[in-house]
Design an enzyme around this catalytic site. Structure first.
Site, mmCIF file in Angstrom:
data_model
loop_
_atom_site.group_PDB
_atom_site.id
_atom_site.type_symbol
_atom_site.label_atom_id
_atom_site.label_comp_id
_atom_site.label_asym_id
_atom_site.label_seq_id
_atom_site.Cartn_x
_atom_site.Cartn_y
_atom_site.Cartn_z
ATOM 1 C CG HIS A 60 37.969 35.591 38.023
ATOM 2 N ND1 HIS A 60 37.275 35.612 39.225
ATOM 3 C CD2 HIS A 60 39.207 35.105 38.330
ATOM 4 C CE1 HIS A 60 38.063 35.171 40.189
ATOM 5 N NE2 HIS A 60 39.240 34.850 39.675
ATOM 6 C CD GLU A 61 41.879 33.669 35.863
ATOM 7 O OE1 GLU A 61 42.861 34.211 36.393
ATOM 8 O OE2 GLU A 61 41.189 32.795 36.441
ATOM 9 C CG HIS A 64 43.242 37.520 39.262
ATOM 10 N ND1 HIS A 64 43.097 37.824 40.593
ATOM 11 C CD2 HIS A 64 42.538 36.366 39.063
ATOM 12 C CE1 HIS A 64 42.328 36.894 41.164
ATOM 13 N NE2 HIS A 64 41.969 36.016 40.260
ATOM 14 C CG ASP A 158 40.960 34.148 43.183
ATOM 15 O OD1 ASP A 158 42.139 33.905 42.915
ATOM 16 O OD2 ASP A 158 40.113 34.422 42.327
HETATM 17 ZN ZN LIG Z 1 40.948 34.271 40.568
#
Ligand SMILES: [Zn+2]
Length: 229
Positions: A60-61, A64, A158
């Site tokens: 997930h990171e 980003h 988020d």
């Molecule tokens: Zn996030």
């Protein structure tokens, strides 16, 4: 934003992004694993599930970080700590660029939802143990849980940052941040109530973190307004 790496263990570097693990992760991991019994036949599966949770957080990171790079921003560090992960991203100050940098994280979880939905029936067909079945189910639940939690419209989660980026188009940079931080404060007060109701230290800690970040959001919005004068 660059982190102090003194309290972190450097894990690896890929795509020019260095991944660190905060030392406190091990203490919380030991505590959490001690508390869990789970539906597994051996401790190894419990450890695998806990590590898988952070592997999903890490993907997930990376979502980003790589999206931020794509729109011309900087992203060079990810830190994993007991509460999850932080990608130190600095997208260009444009609403579209910020929106994509934030949305790409949950989109990784959406991709994993689809991938696990497609792969799970085939994996369950294989003659795997009961623990392996349980592990696959847990992966599905963990990923979906992370997706739903991250999309709560509570700044700086988020969902709250996506809301802020969307409000940036009509309201401008400073005012959109103020509105998102106000909603974040309301959300964190809801989490305080939930923490008291469930007697959960972790939810209380999360509420305190969100409240502190909203305060920083208000200060940043004020700084932006002052700079625009
Ligand atoms: Zn996030």
């Amino acid at each position: 934003m660059v982190s102090s790496s003194r309290q972190q263990i450097r894990l690896f570097r890929v795509f020019g992004i260095t991944v660190f693990l905060h030392w406190s992760w091990f203490f919380v991991a030991a505590y959490e694993l001690d508390q869990r019994s789970g539906g597994y036949s051996a401790l190894g599966w419990n450890i695998a599930e806990y590590v898988a949770l952070f592997a999903i957080v890490l993907l997930h990171e990376f979502g980003h970080s790589l999206a931020c790079r794509q729109v011309g921003g900087t992203a060079s560090e990810i830190i994993l700590w007991p509460m999850g992960g932080v990608a130190f991203v600095s997208p260009p100050p444009r609403p579209g660029a910020v929106l994509w940098s934030i949305a790409a994280g949950p989109l990784v979880n959406v991709a994993l939802v689809i991938l696990l939905a497609v792969a799970n029936p085939f994996l369950h067909e294989l003659s795997i143990s009961r623990s392996a079945h349980h592990f696959l189910n847990q992966l599905w639940i963990i990923n979906l849980g992370l997706l739903i939690f991250n999309l709560l419209p509570v700044y700086p989660l988020d969902g709250g940052q996506i809301l802020r980026a969307l409000l940036w188009f009509p309201l401008g940079r400073a005012h959109s941040l103020t509105v998102a931080a106000v909603i974040g404060v309301i959300g964190s007060l809801g989490l305080v109530g939930l923490a008291l109701w469930m007697a959960s230290f972790w939810i209380g800690l999360m509420a305190a973190f969100i409240l502190a970040q909203c305060w920083r959001g208000f200060q940043e919005a004020q700084r932006l307004r002052d700079a625009a004068r």
